[in-house]
Design an enzyme around this catalytic site. Structure first.
Site, PDB file in Angstrom:
ATOM      1  N   GLY A 194      18.996  12.566 -32.125  1.00  0.00           N
ATOM      2  CA  GLY A 194      17.798  13.108 -32.371  1.00  0.00           C
ATOM      3  C   GLY A 194      17.000  13.231 -31.078  1.00  0.00           C
ATOM      4  N   HIS A 195      16.878  14.405 -30.895  1.00  0.00           N
ATOM      5  CA  HIS A 195      16.068  14.695 -29.841  1.00  0.00           C
ATOM      6  C   HIS A 195      14.783  15.348 -29.687  1.00  0.00           C
ATOM      7  CE1 HIS A 195      19.864  14.351 -26.912  1.00  0.00           C
ATOM      8  NE2 HIS A 195      19.482  13.197 -27.366  1.00  0.00           N
ATOM      9  N   ASP A 197      17.569   6.703 -28.022  1.00  0.00           N
ATOM     10  CA  ASP A 197      16.142   6.828 -28.147  1.00  0.00           C
ATOM     11  C   ASP A 197      15.340   6.557 -26.726  1.00  0.00           C
ATOM     12  OD1 ASP A 197      16.535   7.644 -30.876  1.00  0.00           O
ATOM     13  OD2 ASP A 197      16.738   5.527 -31.224  1.00  0.00           O
ATOM     14  N   GLN A 251      22.954   9.391 -27.744  1.00  0.00           N
ATOM     15  CA  GLN A 251      22.639   7.948 -28.033  1.00  0.00           C
ATOM     16  C   GLN A 251      22.613   6.982 -26.639  1.00  0.00           C
ATOM     17  OE1 GLN A 251      25.738   9.484 -29.855  1.00  0.00           O
ATOM     18  NE2 GLN A 251      24.137  10.191 -31.126  1.00  0.00           N
ATOM     19  N   LYS A 275      15.560  10.839 -23.689  1.00  0.00           N
ATOM     20  CA  LYS A 275      16.492  11.746 -23.090  1.00  0.00           C
ATOM     21  C   LYS A 275      16.078  13.290 -23.050  1.00  0.00           C
ATOM     22  CE  LYS A 275      20.040  10.257 -25.319  1.00  0.00           C
ATOM     23  NZ  LYS A 275      19.487   8.942 -25.726  1.00  0.00           N
TER      24      LYS A 275
HETATM   25  P1  IMP Z   1      26.791   6.452 -36.157  1.00  0.00           P
HETATM   26  O1  IMP Z   1      26.749   7.025 -34.910  1.00  0.00           O
HETATM   27  O2  IMP Z   1      25.966   7.251 -37.214  1.00  0.00           O
HETATM   28  O3  IMP Z   1      28.011   6.163 -36.496  1.00  0.00           O
HETATM   29  O4  IMP Z   1      25.704   5.184 -36.099  1.00  0.00           O
HETATM   30  C1  IMP Z   1      26.211   3.884 -35.353  1.00  0.00           C
HETATM   31  C2  IMP Z   1      25.246   3.248 -34.715  1.00  0.00           C
HETATM   32  O5  IMP Z   1      24.511   4.062 -33.844  1.00  0.00           O
HETATM   33  C3  IMP Z   1      23.938   2.866 -35.592  1.00  0.00           C
HETATM   34  O6  IMP Z   1      23.659   1.729 -35.442  1.00  0.00           O
HETATM   35  C4  IMP Z   1      23.123   3.994 -35.504  1.00  0.00           C
HETATM   36  O7  IMP Z   1      21.624   3.580 -35.865  1.00  0.00           O
HETATM   37  C5  IMP Z   1      23.016   4.294 -33.966  1.00  0.00           C
HETATM   38  N1  IMP Z   1      22.783   5.634 -33.391  1.00  0.00           N
HETATM   39  C6  IMP Z   1      23.585   6.511 -33.708  1.00  0.00           C
HETATM   40  N2  IMP Z   1      22.942   7.886 -33.037  1.00  0.00           N
HETATM   41  C7  IMP Z   1      21.842   7.111 -32.435  1.00  0.00           C
HETATM   42  C8  IMP Z   1      20.747   7.844 -31.652  1.00  0.00           C
HETATM   43  O8  IMP Z   1      20.833   9.020 -31.564  1.00  0.00           O
HETATM   44  N3  IMP Z   1      19.762   6.974 -31.297  1.00  0.00           N
HETATM   45  C9  IMP Z   1      19.847   5.631 -31.633  1.00  0.00           C
HETATM   46  N4  IMP Z   1      20.760   5.210 -32.394  1.00  0.00           N
HETATM   47  C10 IMP Z   1      21.614   5.742 -32.849  1.00  0.00           C
END
Ligand code: IMP
Length: 440
Positions: free
Chosen positions: A45-46, A18, A229, A21
């Site tokens: 999420g972009h 977040d 991420q 990007k």
């Molecule tokens: P997962 O990727 O859904 O398995 O989540 C694992 C961890 O990564 C969690 O703490 C999520 O909140 C975090 N996370 C996954 N995708 C994002 C993103 O795009 N932005 C910020 N945090 C993320």
């Protein structure tokens, strides 16, 4: 004769995701021929704002609205339902992106999503607070070599036996973890039919990402690799297990697209003027109370994927220095400086103290990090101003930034030892100051 020029740039988030990007990728995509994703899935999420219109992407590379060729590399995990929802959304808004999907990208099934939540429950204090999109279970099956890939969806005689094996296994796992079966309502034949249909619809887009991207590089084309991420959430170099299941740093590109490290020319890190994190695990510079509320509201810090309020904190230069080291960034982009307006003073974390001693590295282990005491320097903050004024500053360029922001940027550059070449002071594409041309 192929013209010699920068052909490859990677953009990664330098913190916990977040960082903004999407906007930087969108900006750099203007001069790229291809935008490729190399890891993650629809956990990302972009948000990109163009002419006041918001576009939200989870799976499709955000270069889509620039009508570039967009590639979903082999390192991505694909939920086909989300893929077609996003394609339909784009089409309904007038975009028909030229999309390519790797034949070896792994596929997310409904039981992966179901098990994501159940596995999280079994983890207790070590739950990462996942997005519950099935990301972890799909990557687990990939590593365990049970997973199904896009290629498998294209032919029923290959798909059925592999799917049946996976389905049986997942049902066993579900029973073992929950001790019940009654709320397993995932009809085997229905999933088979749905996914064969997805396979048919995907077929025209399917390529080998390694052959496809390397042949384009041979022809002199430019590829922008879009990270999802952030580095500190990465499976190998993040704060395990409080992160995601893929390699979120620049090193994810060779594995996730089949392009050699020797073909990568520039790597840009995206940092935010403060820190945010969604999900579990320590956040050493975390703020609470009114100040956290102010920054969260000013920065609209609510998850694009899950809507969860994000945790916020001061910029963490110890963690960022680590991200700069592993990625060896050529330059940084800083975002959300406008969202820190009216906060005075601003603080920058410059050290972690553990057992009374300043550490000389970012301690990576959550058990150590949560016991660290963070050390700060303070700097004067900058005044709040209307959005139009921020836009005007962006139009006039770097010199017209408030002195407090220039000093803040200089201090970060000095400590991280990496130039900050992109400065974002508002949500729109135009609210960006570029000090360097990356595609030379
Ligand atoms: P997962 O990727 O859904 O398995 O989540 C694992 C961890 O990564 C969690 O703490 C999520 O909140 C975090 N996370 C996954 N995708 C994002 C993103 O795009 N932005 C910020 N945090 C993320």
């Amino acid at each position: 004769m192929i013209e010699k020029k920068t052909q490859t740039i990677i953009v990664t988030g330098a913190s916990w995701g977040d960082e903004g990007k999407g906007k930087i990728v969108d900006y750099l995509a203007s001069e790229a021929d291809i935008v490729a994703r190399f890891q993650g899935g629809n956990n990302a999420g972009h948000t990109v704002v163009v002419k006041g219109e918001k576009y939200k992407f989870h799976l499709i590379p955000s270069g889509a609205i620039k009508n570039k060729t967009i590639v979903i590399g082999n390192g991505v995990v694909i939920d086909p339902k989300v893929l077609f929802e996003e394609l339909n959304m784009l089409e309904s808004r007038g975009f028909t992106p030229s999309l390519k999907i790797s034949d070896t990208a792994h596929v997310i099934f409904p039981f992966h999503i179901l098990l994501d939540g159940i596995e999280e429950e079994t983890k207790g204090n070590y739950a990462a607070g996942t997005t519950k999109r099935g990301i972890g279970p799909t990557y687990s099956d990939k590593a365990a070599r049970y997973g199904l890939r896009v290629f498998d969806l294209l032919d029923e005689s290959i798909f059925r036996p592999k799917f049946n094996r996976l389905y049986e296994l997942k049902l066993k796992q579900y029973k073992a973890l929950t001790g019940k079966t009654e709320d397993w309502d995932l009809d085997r034949e229905e999933i088979i039919q749905n996914y064969l249909e997805y396979g048919k619809k995907m077929k025209p887009y399917v390529i080998s990402s390694a052959y496809y991207l390397n042949s384009l590089l041979d022809k002199g084309k430019r590829i922008l690799f879009e990270g999802a991420q952030g580095c500190l959430l990465g499976i190998d170099h993040g704060m395990y297990p409080f992160g995601t299941s893929s390699n979120t740093w620049a090193g994810g590109v060779p594995g996730g697209c089949g392009v050699s490290p020797t073909r990568i020319e520039k790597i840009i890190g995206v940092i935010k003027a403060y820190t945010s994190r969604v999900g579990g695990g320590p956040l050493p510079t975390e703020l609470e109370g009114d100040l956290a509320h102010q920054i969260r509201e000013q920065g609209h810090e609510y998850g694009t994927t899950t809507g969860r309020p994000r945790r916020v904190g001061w910029i963490d230069l110890v963690a960022l220095k680590y991200a700069c080291m592993i990625n060896n960034y050529n330059a940084l982009a800083i975002t959300m400086l406008d969202a820190l307006e009216g906060v005075n003073p601003v603080k920058l974390c410059v050290g972690y103290k553990y057992n009374g001693k300043i550490m000389d590295s970012w301690p990576i282990h959550s058990e150590i990090i949560k016991k660290c005491i963070t050390e700060y320097i303070e700097m004067p903050g900058w005044a709040a101003r209307p959005a139009e004024e921020w836009s005007n500053i962006a139009k006039q360029g770097f010199d017209s930034l408030p002195d407090e922001i220039k000093n803040y940027i200089c201090k970060i550059e000095e400590i991280l030892g990496v130039p900050i070449s992109v400065i974002s002071i508002g949500p729109n594409r135009e609210d960006t100051i570029l000090k360097e041309q990356f595609w030379d």
